[in-house]
Structures are given as structure tokens and as C-alpha cells.
Design a protein around this motif. Sequence first.
Motif, PDB file in Angstrom:
ATOM      1  N   ASP A  97       5.690   8.644   6.060  1.00 26.47           N
ATOM      2  CA  ASP A  97       5.270   8.347   7.438  1.00 26.47           C
ATOM      3  C   ASP A  97       4.286   7.180   7.531  1.00 26.47           C
ATOM      4  OD1 ASP A  97       6.692  10.692   8.415  1.00 26.47           O
ATOM      5  OD2 ASP A  97       5.093  11.859   7.484  1.00 26.47           O
ATOM      6  N   PRO A  98       4.785   5.952   7.549  1.00 27.53           N
ATOM      7  CA  PRO A  98       3.910   4.781   7.736  1.00 27.53           C
ATOM      8  C   PRO A  98       3.715   4.458   9.221  1.00 27.53           C
ATOM      9  CG  PRO A  98       6.109   4.079   7.193  1.00 27.53           C
ATOM     10  CD  PRO A  98       6.155   5.577   7.251  1.00 27.53           C
ATOM     11  N   LYS A  99       3.243   3.238   9.515  1.00 31.69           N
ATOM     12  CA  LYS A  99       2.939   2.860  10.897  1.00 31.69           C
ATOM     13  C   LYS A  99       3.361   1.416  11.173  1.00 31.69           C
ATOM     14  CE  LYS A  99      -1.222   5.766  10.726  1.00 31.69           C
ATOM     15  NZ  LYS A  99      -0.755   6.847  11.590  1.00 31.69           N
ATOM     16  N   LEU A 100       3.569   1.134  12.456  1.00 28.84           N
ATOM     17  CA  LEU A 100       3.891  -0.222  12.911  1.00 28.84           C
ATOM     18  C   LEU A 100       2.870  -0.676  13.949  1.00 28.84           C
ATOM     19  CD1 LEU A 100       7.741  -0.376  13.646  1.00 28.84           C
ATOM     20  CD2 LEU A 100       6.539  -1.298  11.669  1.00 28.84           C
ATOM     21  N   GLN A 101       2.648  -1.986  13.973  1.00 29.43           N
ATOM     22  CA  GLN A 101       1.812  -2.579  15.018  1.00 29.43           C
ATOM     23  C   GLN A 101       2.382  -3.943  15.369  1.00 29.43           C
ATOM     24  OE1 GLN A 101      -2.257  -3.735  13.963  1.00 29.43           O
ATOM     25  NE2 GLN A 101      -2.961  -2.925  15.914  1.00 29.43           N
TER      26      GLN A 101
ATOM     27  N   ILE B 289      -0.411   1.441  18.104  1.00 32.17           N
ATOM     28  CA  ILE B 289       0.280   1.693  16.832  1.00 32.17           C
ATOM     29  C   ILE B 289       1.397   2.707  17.039  1.00 32.17           C
ATOM     30  CG2 ILE B 289      -0.009   2.746  14.549  1.00 32.17           C
ATOM     31  CD1 ILE B 289      -2.773   1.473  14.432  1.00 32.17           C
ATOM     32  N   GLU B 290       2.534   2.437  16.406  1.00 27.10           N
ATOM     33  CA  GLU B 290       3.660   3.366  16.463  1.00 27.10           C
ATOM     34  C   GLU B 290       3.762   4.112  15.133  1.00 27.10           C
ATOM     35  OE1 GLU B 290       8.419   3.607  17.527  1.00 27.10           O
ATOM     36  OE2 GLU B 290       7.438   1.647  17.490  1.00 27.10           O
ATOM     37  N   ASN B 291       3.752   5.428  15.210  1.00 27.92           N
ATOM     38  CA  ASN B 291       3.924   6.274  14.029  1.00 27.92           C
ATOM     39  C   ASN B 291       5.410   6.578  13.864  1.00 27.92           C
ATOM     40  OD1 ASN B 291       0.996   6.749  13.586  1.00 27.92           O
ATOM     41  ND2 ASN B 291       1.148   7.768  15.566  1.00 27.92           N
ATOM     42  N   TYR B 292       5.934   6.326  12.683  1.00 29.34           N
ATOM     43  CA  TYR B 292       7.362   6.556  12.466  1.00 29.34           C
ATOM     44  C   TYR B 292       7.593   7.135  11.075  1.00 29.34           C
ATOM     45  CZ  TYR B 292       7.627   2.311   9.552  1.00 29.34           C
ATOM     46  OH  TYR B 292       7.462   1.370   8.561  1.00 29.34           O
ATOM     47  N   SER B 293       8.821   7.535  10.814  1.00 29.53           N
ATOM     48  CA  SER B 293       9.170   8.121   9.520  1.00 29.53           C
ATOM     49  C   SER B 293      10.313   7.347   8.874  1.00 29.53           C
ATOM     50  CB  SER B 293       9.585   9.584   9.690  1.00 29.53           C
ATOM     51  OG  SER B 293       8.497  10.367  10.151  1.00 29.53           O
ATOM     52  N   VAL B 294      10.262   7.277   7.552  1.00 30.17           N
ATOM     53  CA  VAL B 294      11.335   6.671   6.762  1.00 30.17           C
ATOM     54  C   VAL B 294      11.949   7.765   5.895  1.00 30.17           C
ATOM     55  CG1 VAL B 294      11.943   4.922   5.054  1.00 30.17           C
ATOM     56  CG2 VAL B 294      10.065   4.492   6.652  1.00 30.17           C
ATOM     57  N   VAL B 295      13.257   7.940   6.012  1.00 33.30           N
ATOM     58  CA  VAL B 295      13.973   8.915   5.181  1.00 33.30           C
ATOM     59  C   VAL B 295      14.737   8.141   4.111  1.00 33.30           C
ATOM     60  CG1 VAL B 295      15.660  10.780   5.133  1.00 33.30           C
ATOM     61  CG2 VAL B 295      14.236  10.434   7.174  1.00 33.30           C
ATOM     62  N   PHE B 296      14.505   8.478   2.845  1.00 37.10           N
ATOM     63  CA  PHE B 296      15.222   7.798   1.768  1.00 37.10           C
ATOM     64  C   PHE B 296      15.792   8.810   0.780  1.00 37.10           C
ATOM     65  CE2 PHE B 296      10.860   8.151   0.230  1.00 37.10           C
ATOM     66  CZ  PHE B 296      11.008   8.536  -1.098  1.00 37.10           C
ATOM     67  N   ARG B 297      16.832   8.381   0.075  1.00 38.17           N
ATOM     68  CA  ARG B 297      17.511   9.257  -0.885  1.00 38.17           C
ATOM     69  C   ARG B 297      17.558   8.591  -2.253  1.00 38.17           C
ATOM     70  NH1 ARG B 297      23.152   9.953   0.974  1.00 38.17           N
ATOM     71  NH2 ARG B 297      23.441   7.924  -0.022  1.00 38.17           N
ATOM     72  N   ILE B 298      17.157   9.355  -3.272  1.00 40.36           N
ATOM     73  CA  ILE B 298      17.278   8.893  -4.657  1.00 40.36           C
ATOM     74  C   ILE B 298      18.629   9.370  -5.171  1.00 40.36           C
ATOM     75  CG2 ILE B 298      16.291   8.971  -6.969  1.00 40.36           C
ATOM     76  CD1 ILE B 298      13.592   9.631  -5.662  1.00 40.36           C
ATOM     77  N   ASN B 299      19.481   8.423  -5.533  1.00 38.95           N
ATOM     78  CA  ASN B 299      20.847   8.758  -5.939  1.00 38.95           C
ATOM     79  C   ASN B 299      20.904   9.067  -7.435  1.00 38.95           C
ATOM     80  OD1 ASN B 299      21.970   8.239  -3.299  1.00 38.95           O
ATOM     81  ND2 ASN B 299      21.658   6.064  -3.726  1.00 38.95           N
ATOM     82  N   GLU B 300      20.569  10.298  -7.764  1.00 41.70           N
ATOM     83  CA  GLU B 300      20.651  10.760  -9.147  1.00 41.70           C
ATOM     84  C   GLU B 300      21.740  11.821  -9.241  1.00 41.70           C
ATOM     85  OE1 GLU B 300      16.673  11.983 -10.006  1.00 41.70           O
ATOM     86  OE2 GLU B 300      16.416  12.860  -8.025  1.00 41.70           O
ATOM     87  N   GLU B 301      21.843  12.515 -10.364  1.00 42.63           N
ATOM     88  CA  GLU B 301      22.924  13.495 -10.537  1.00 42.63           C
ATOM     89  C   GLU B 301      22.922  14.514  -9.406  1.00 42.63           C
ATOM     90  OE1 GLU B 301      24.676  16.569 -13.936  1.00 42.63           O
ATOM     91  OE2 GLU B 301      22.982  15.240 -14.395  1.00 42.63           O
ATOM     92  N   ILE B 302      21.741  15.000  -9.071  1.00 46.83           N
ATOM     93  CA  ILE B 302      21.586  15.826  -7.868  1.00 46.83           C
ATOM     94  C   ILE B 302      20.696  15.020  -6.923  1.00 46.83           C
ATOM     95  CG2 ILE B 302      20.747  17.996  -6.915  1.00 46.83           C
ATOM     96  CD1 ILE B 302      21.202  19.276  -9.636  1.00 46.83           C
ATOM     97  N   PRO B 303      21.284  14.342  -5.928  1.00 51.82           N
ATOM     98  CA  PRO B 303      20.502  13.470  -5.045  1.00 51.82           C
ATOM     99  C   PRO B 303      19.370  14.228  -4.353  1.00 51.82           C
ATOM    100  CG  PRO B 303      22.850  13.115  -4.737  1.00 51.82           C
ATOM    101  CD  PRO B 303      22.710  14.342  -5.587  1.00 51.82           C
ATOM    102  N   ARG B 304      18.246  13.541  -4.203  1.00 51.63           N
ATOM    103  CA  ARG B 304      17.100  14.136  -3.516  1.00 51.63           C
ATOM    104  C   ARG B 304      16.671  13.229  -2.366  1.00 51.63           C
ATOM    105  NH1 ARG B 304      12.520  15.025  -7.668  1.00 51.63           N
ATOM    106  NH2 ARG B 304      13.390  13.127  -8.594  1.00 51.63           N
TER     107      ARG B 304
ATOM    108  N   GLY C 292       0.837  -1.191   0.000  1.00 52.15           N
ATOM    109  CA  GLY C 292       0.000   0.000   0.000  1.00 52.15           C
ATOM    110  C   GLY C 292       0.869   1.238   0.000  1.00 52.15           C
ATOM    111  N   TYR C 293       0.263   2.367  -0.293  1.00 49.33           N
ATOM    112  CA  TYR C 293       1.025   3.607  -0.321  1.00 49.33           C
ATOM    113  C   TYR C 293       1.295   4.101   1.093  1.00 49.33           C
ATOM    114  CZ  TYR C 293       0.516   3.393  -5.300  1.00 49.33           C
ATOM    115  OH  TYR C 293       0.600   2.961  -6.600  1.00 49.33           O
ATOM    116  N   SER C 294       2.316   4.940   1.199  1.00 42.15           N
ATOM    117  CA  SER C 294       2.925   5.229   2.497  1.00 42.15           C
ATOM    118  C   SER C 294       1.968   5.782   3.546  1.00 42.15           C
ATOM    119  CB  SER C 294       4.096   6.198   2.308  1.00 42.15           C
ATOM    120  OG  SER C 294       3.658   7.388   1.669  1.00 42.15           O
TER     121      SER C 294
END
Length: 201
Positions: A194-198, A174-189, A103-105
Motif C-alpha cells: 500500500d504505497p501513495k500517490l501525489q 495524497i491518494e492511498n492505493y494498493s498494488v497486487v503482485f504475484r510471484i510466479n513460482e511452483e506454487i504462485p503467491r 523506498g519500501y512500500s
Amino acid sequence: MKTTTLLKRTIRTASFLTILLVLISFKHEKPKSQNSLEISKDLVLNNVNDYNLAITVKNNTIEVERKDVQVVLVIDTDGINNSNLDSKVLFVNVGDTTENRSGYSKNFLTKVYKNKKIQWSAVPQDENSSLTIDVLAIFRKEDAGAEIMEDIYIEEGKKGVVTAKIKNKKVVGIENYSVVFRINEEIPRTFTVDPKLQMGP
């Protein structure tokens, strides 16, 4: 005399056939313990709430062991920005066979199990893409709610993958948490979702 002998032979033949039929019937009948085992196994395998399980059978007894959980972020990198993250980042619970496996985030929920681990990684949606994506960090939100994770770290040699240890006790909520990710392109972004855990049973 002949009649008596014939009668005895007939009785012996009938007795033999009766015993033979009983033996054949017994051979094809499953022991009750085996029938119970198959029914129990069917219930476990078809329980939509229980996934990431290791199922072993010992002495006609089913043993269910919860396993570590793997979550993969499948990211549509084409035109992704902070305003469309909820439609660009698909979460997939690897090994989950239920209808809620992906499912979406936004509001996406992953079930984890006490004293186990959960691991996050990310890949581009386009299999032919030359881009790589790293999960950089996992952290609890300010309004995190239940505290299910007790240790978050990056294992040596696993670049772009983050692991968390789950507490060794039952945690409700339920625990609310955040995922930080980086797209490694010429200029990384870098982006945050913010998904959840149970904690599962």
C-alpha cells in the motif's frame, strides 16, 4: 613636420589597438539572454522536487514538460510473507534522481503529473533469479483520500504491467492505493502492498 607625422601615426596606432581590445572583449562576453538561460536551466536541473521532466530549449526559452512515470517494484523473494512485506518490497521511481527515488512500500510516495500516465512493473531483487513477477492490479483503498487516477488498465501485450491515467486537472492531497503482485513460482503467491500517490506541480 616629421614630429607631426609621427604623432599622427601614434594616434592611429593607439586608436586601432583600442578598437581591437573592444572587439576581443565583446567576443568573449556572453549575451545576457544566454547567461539567463544557463542560470534558469541550472535551477530546473537541480530542483529536487521536479523529476521525470523533458527539458527543451527553443529561442533561448526553457520549456519543461512533465513525463509519464514508471515505478518498479524490486522484490526480495527469499522468505517473503505477509508479515515482512514492508522490508521485502522496494519501490523505485525510474528516472527520479532525488534522494526520495526509492523506498519500501509502507508510506512510499510517488509524484505524478496531470494528464500523464503512471506504470507499475516488478522484478526479483536477485538478478540471477529464474522467477518472474507480475503486477496484477492497482486499486484505490477505501480511505483513498484524493482521487488522482481516473483509469486503470493493462495494455495489450504488456503482461504483468499495469498502467493508470492521471486526471487532467490539478488535484491536491495524497491518494492511498494498493498494488497486487504475484510471484510466479511452483506454487504462485500473491501479495498486496500500500504505497501513495501525489500530484506534482
